[in-house]
Design a protein around this motif. Structure first.
Motif, PDB file in Angstrom:
ATOM      1  N   LYS A  39       6.242-109.909  43.063  1.00 57.03           N
ATOM      2  CA  LYS A  39       5.313-111.004  43.323  1.00 57.03           C
ATOM      3  C   LYS A  39       4.810-111.563  42.002  1.00 57.03           C
ATOM      4  O   LYS A  39       4.461-110.808  41.090  1.00 57.03           O
ATOM      5  CB  LYS A  39       4.133-110.521  44.177  1.00 57.03           C
ATOM      6  N   VAL A  40       4.776-112.893  41.909  1.00 62.42           N
ATOM      7  CA  VAL A  40       4.292-113.571  40.706  1.00 62.42           C
ATOM      8  C   VAL A  40       3.190-114.543  41.116  1.00 62.42           C
ATOM      9  O   VAL A  40       3.359-115.324  42.059  1.00 62.42           O
ATOM     10  CB  VAL A  40       5.423-114.334  39.986  1.00 62.42           C
TER      11      VAL A  40
ATOM     12  N   VAL B  19       5.171-122.073  42.235  1.00 62.15           N
ATOM     13  CA  VAL B  19       6.383-121.426  42.712  1.00 62.15           C
ATOM     14  C   VAL B  19       6.976-120.625  41.564  1.00 62.15           C
ATOM     15  O   VAL B  19       6.748-120.942  40.385  1.00 62.15           O
ATOM     16  CB  VAL B  19       7.405-122.472  43.233  1.00 62.15           C
ATOM     17  N   SER B  20       7.705-119.573  41.884  1.00 65.62           N
ATOM     18  CA  SER B  20       8.365-118.765  40.859  1.00 65.62           C
ATOM     19  C   SER B  20       9.729-118.321  41.366  1.00 65.62           C
ATOM     20  O   SER B  20       9.947-118.185  42.576  1.00 65.62           O
ATOM     21  CB  SER B  20       7.510-117.546  40.493  1.00 65.62           C
ATOM     22  N   ASN B  21      10.642-118.119  40.418  1.00 67.56           N
ATOM     23  CA  ASN B  21      11.988-117.632  40.728  1.00 67.56           C
ATOM     24  C   ASN B  21      12.352-116.562  39.707  1.00 67.56           C
ATOM     25  O   ASN B  21      11.995-116.660  38.526  1.00 67.56           O
ATOM     26  CB  ASN B  21      13.005-118.774  40.674  1.00 67.56           C
ATOM     27  N   ILE B  22      13.074-115.552  40.165  1.00 68.51           N
ATOM     28  CA  ILE B  22      13.430-114.417  39.317  1.00 68.51           C
ATOM     29  C   ILE B  22      14.936-114.214  39.359  1.00 68.51           C
ATOM     30  O   ILE B  22      15.531-114.150  40.443  1.00 68.51           O
ATOM     31  CB  ILE B  22      12.709-113.137  39.791  1.00 68.51           C
ATOM     32  N   VAL B  23      15.553-114.135  38.182  1.00 64.27           N
ATOM     33  CA  VAL B  23      17.001-113.916  38.100  1.00 64.27           C
ATOM     34  C   VAL B  23      17.283-112.824  37.075  1.00 64.27           C
ATOM     35  O   VAL B  23      16.528-112.636  36.121  1.00 64.27           O
ATOM     36  CB  VAL B  23      17.748-115.214  37.712  1.00 64.27           C
ATOM     37  N   LYS B  24      18.380-112.101  37.291  1.00 61.39           N
ATOM     38  CA  LYS B  24      18.793-111.048  36.359  1.00 61.39           C
ATOM     39  C   LYS B  24      19.283-111.680  35.067  1.00 61.39           C
ATOM     40  O   LYS B  24      19.975-112.695  35.074  1.00 61.39           O
ATOM     41  CB  LYS B  24      19.917-110.224  36.983  1.00 61.39           C
ATOM     42  N   SER B  25      18.889-111.091  33.952  1.00 63.87           N
ATOM     43  CA  SER B  25      19.303-111.596  32.648  1.00 63.87           C
ATOM     44  C   SER B  25      19.744-110.438  31.774  1.00 63.87           C
ATOM     45  O   SER B  25      19.630-109.264  32.151  1.00 63.87           O
ATOM     46  CB  SER B  25      18.151-112.358  31.977  1.00 63.87           C
TER      47      SER B  25
ATOM     48  N   THR C   6       2.297-102.460  40.448  1.00 64.89           N
ATOM     49  CA  THR C   6       2.118-102.277  39.007  1.00 64.89           C
ATOM     50  C   THR C   6       2.456-103.565  38.263  1.00 64.89           C
ATOM     51  O   THR C   6       3.471-104.204  38.547  1.00 64.89           O
ATOM     52  CB  THR C   6       3.016-101.143  38.491  1.00 64.89           C
ATOM     53  N   GLU C   7       1.621-103.927  37.322  1.00 61.76           N
ATOM     54  CA  GLU C   7       1.869-105.136  36.537  1.00 61.76           C
ATOM     55  C   GLU C   7       3.052-104.909  35.601  1.00 61.76           C
ATOM     56  O   GLU C   7       3.063-103.964  34.811  1.00 61.76           O
ATOM     57  CB  GLU C   7       0.624-105.505  35.737  1.00 61.76           C
ATOM     58  N   VAL C   8       4.046-105.791  35.684  1.00 63.71           N
ATOM     59  CA  VAL C   8       5.246-105.645  34.861  1.00 63.71           C
ATOM     60  C   VAL C   8       5.424-106.795  33.877  1.00 63.71           C
ATOM     61  O   VAL C   8       6.207-106.693  32.931  1.00 63.71           O
ATOM     62  CB  VAL C   8       6.502-105.522  35.750  1.00 63.71           C
ATOM     63  N   VAL C   9       4.714-107.894  34.078  1.00 61.06           N
ATOM     64  CA  VAL C   9       4.798-109.016  33.147  1.00 61.06           C
ATOM     65  C   VAL C   9       3.496-109.811  33.210  1.00 61.06           C
ATOM     66  O   VAL C   9       2.898-109.965  34.276  1.00 61.06           O
ATOM     67  CB  VAL C   9       6.007-109.930  33.469  1.00 61.06           C
TER      68      VAL C   9
ATOM     69  N   ALA D  67      -2.987-121.244  31.495  1.00 66.51           N
ATOM     70  CA  ALA D  67      -2.498-120.614  32.723  1.00 66.51           C
ATOM     71  C   ALA D  67      -2.123-119.167  32.419  1.00 66.51           C
ATOM     72  O   ALA D  67      -1.527-118.873  31.378  1.00 66.51           O
ATOM     73  CB  ALA D  67      -1.292-121.367  33.267  1.00 66.51           C
ATOM     74  N   THR D  68      -2.472-118.274  33.321  1.00 68.32           N
ATOM     75  CA  THR D  68      -2.118-116.860  33.193  1.00 68.32           C
ATOM     76  C   THR D  68      -1.154-116.506  34.316  1.00 68.32           C
ATOM     77  O   THR D  68      -1.503-116.592  35.493  1.00 68.32           O
ATOM     78  CB  THR D  68      -3.363-115.960  33.266  1.00 68.32           C
ATOM     79  N   VAL D  69       0.053-116.125  33.931  1.00 75.20           N
ATOM     80  CA  VAL D  69       1.104-115.781  34.893  1.00 75.20           C
ATOM     81  C   VAL D  69       1.253-114.260  34.902  1.00 75.20           C
ATOM     82  O   VAL D  69       1.470-113.645  33.850  1.00 75.20           O
ATOM     83  CB  VAL D  69       2.434-116.458  34.522  1.00 75.20           C
ATOM     84  N   VAL D  70       1.120-113.670  36.087  1.00 63.58           N
ATOM     85  CA  VAL D  70       1.162-112.217  36.222  1.00 63.58           C
ATOM     86  C   VAL D  70       2.179-111.842  37.294  1.00 63.58           C
ATOM     87  O   VAL D  70       2.200-112.437  38.379  1.00 63.58           O
ATOM     88  CB  VAL D  70      -0.220-111.638  36.594  1.00 63.58           C
ATOM     89  N   GLY D  71       3.028-110.862  36.971  1.00 64.19           N
ATOM     90  CA  GLY D  71       4.007-110.360  37.927  1.00 64.19           C
ATOM     91  C   GLY D  71       3.794-108.884  38.202  1.00 64.19           C
ATOM     92  O   GLY D  71       3.548-108.100  37.280  1.00 64.19           O
TER      93      GLY D  71
END
Length: 269
Positions: free
Chosen positions: A117-118, A43-49, A85-88, A75-79
């Motif tokens: 999407k992550v 699972v993943s969550n995204i918040v403004k920082s 387009t890959e951003v992270v 582990a390879t985490v890709v967003g």
């Protein structure tokens, strides 16, 4: 006549050798193939920082092999953004996965752009036979836990982690996974505790954020494990022996006469 006997003998020896070859071969049989690790949940969550976007993730790896540690796992985490387009991207070394057990892990990265999407993938583990049977690798007991939702929407989780082994654990990783009423994984967080001795459980505190305001947490699942990419720290504890289950001396007086002996004597008479 003698020539005929020798010919028959040679033929018999040849047949015997042909029969013996498959059964008498000194070649070792190939080892049974080990099952790969399985990513049971993610699972993943995204918040403004302040630096862009904070990407938080949690996952659970499962090891179906009861005699081997899964080591040096990454582990390879890709967003990716909405355009694909890959951003992270981040490679996260994970701790060893115990024989027949599972590994909960969490992490965080920063992205300049918001991922749509992550995904989490992992490199195959390197397998090493364990020095003890799977039951020797006991769980580190967790007690007196609390999960408190804060005003800013984060979750404060506290508790104590024990050590079932006689040797002290130099460093343990504590993972907390938040789940909803149906058991679905919502988020996770991790922290470390050091010098964990039997009978003196240290307190841990960790915070989990990034969940939507509408999230309803029904359960907190907490586990602890040894830290490191190999299973050596866990094995060292197991080889040192577990603490005895009963450590309090009985308070009642012993029987004056051994009842089992008395029963046997009466039976003989």
């Amino acid at each position: 006549m003698i020539l005929h006997s020798r010919t028959v003998s040679l033929l018999a020896l040849g047949a015997l050798g042909a029969i013996c070859l498959p059964g008498c071969s000194s070649e070792d049989k190939p080892e049974q193939a080990l099952k790969p690790l399985a990513l049971k949940e993610q699972v993943s969550n995204i918040v403004k920082s302040a630096d862009g976007y904070a990407v938080n993730w949690a996952g659970v790896l499962s090891n179906a092999n009861p005699w081997h540690f899964g080591e040096h796992v990454v582990a390879t985490v890709v967003g990716h953004d909405a355009r694909g387009t890959e951003v992270v991207r981040m490679d996260q070394p994970l701790d060893a996965v115990p024989p027949g057990g599972s590994l909960a892990f969490t992490g965080q990265a920063t992205s300049a752009e918001k991922p749509a999407k992550v995904t989490i993938q992992y490199r195959p583990a390197k397998w090493r036979p364990a020095a003890r049977i799977a039951s020797a690798f006991q769980r580190f007991p967790i007690s007196r836990t609390q999960t408190l939702r804060q005003k800013d929407g984060t979750y404060l989780i506290t508790g104590y982690v024990g050590n079932p082994y006689q040797l002290p654990a130099s460093s343990l990783v504590v993972n907390a996974l938040l789940r909803d009423k149906a058991g679905k994984l919502l988020a996770g967080g991790s922290t470390f505790v050091d010098d964990v001795k039997a009978g003196s459980p240290p307190r841990f505190i960790l915070t989990i954020g990034g969940l939507p305001a509408s999230t309803k947490v029904a359960k907190t699942e907490i586990s602890a494990r040894t830290w490191g990419s190999t299973g050596r720290p866990y094995e060292d504890l197991a080889l040192g022996g577990a603490m005895p289950v009963h450590t309090v001396k009985p308070t009642t007086e012993p029987f004056a006469v051994d009842r089992s002996t008395e029963v046997v004597t009466q039976h003989k008479e």
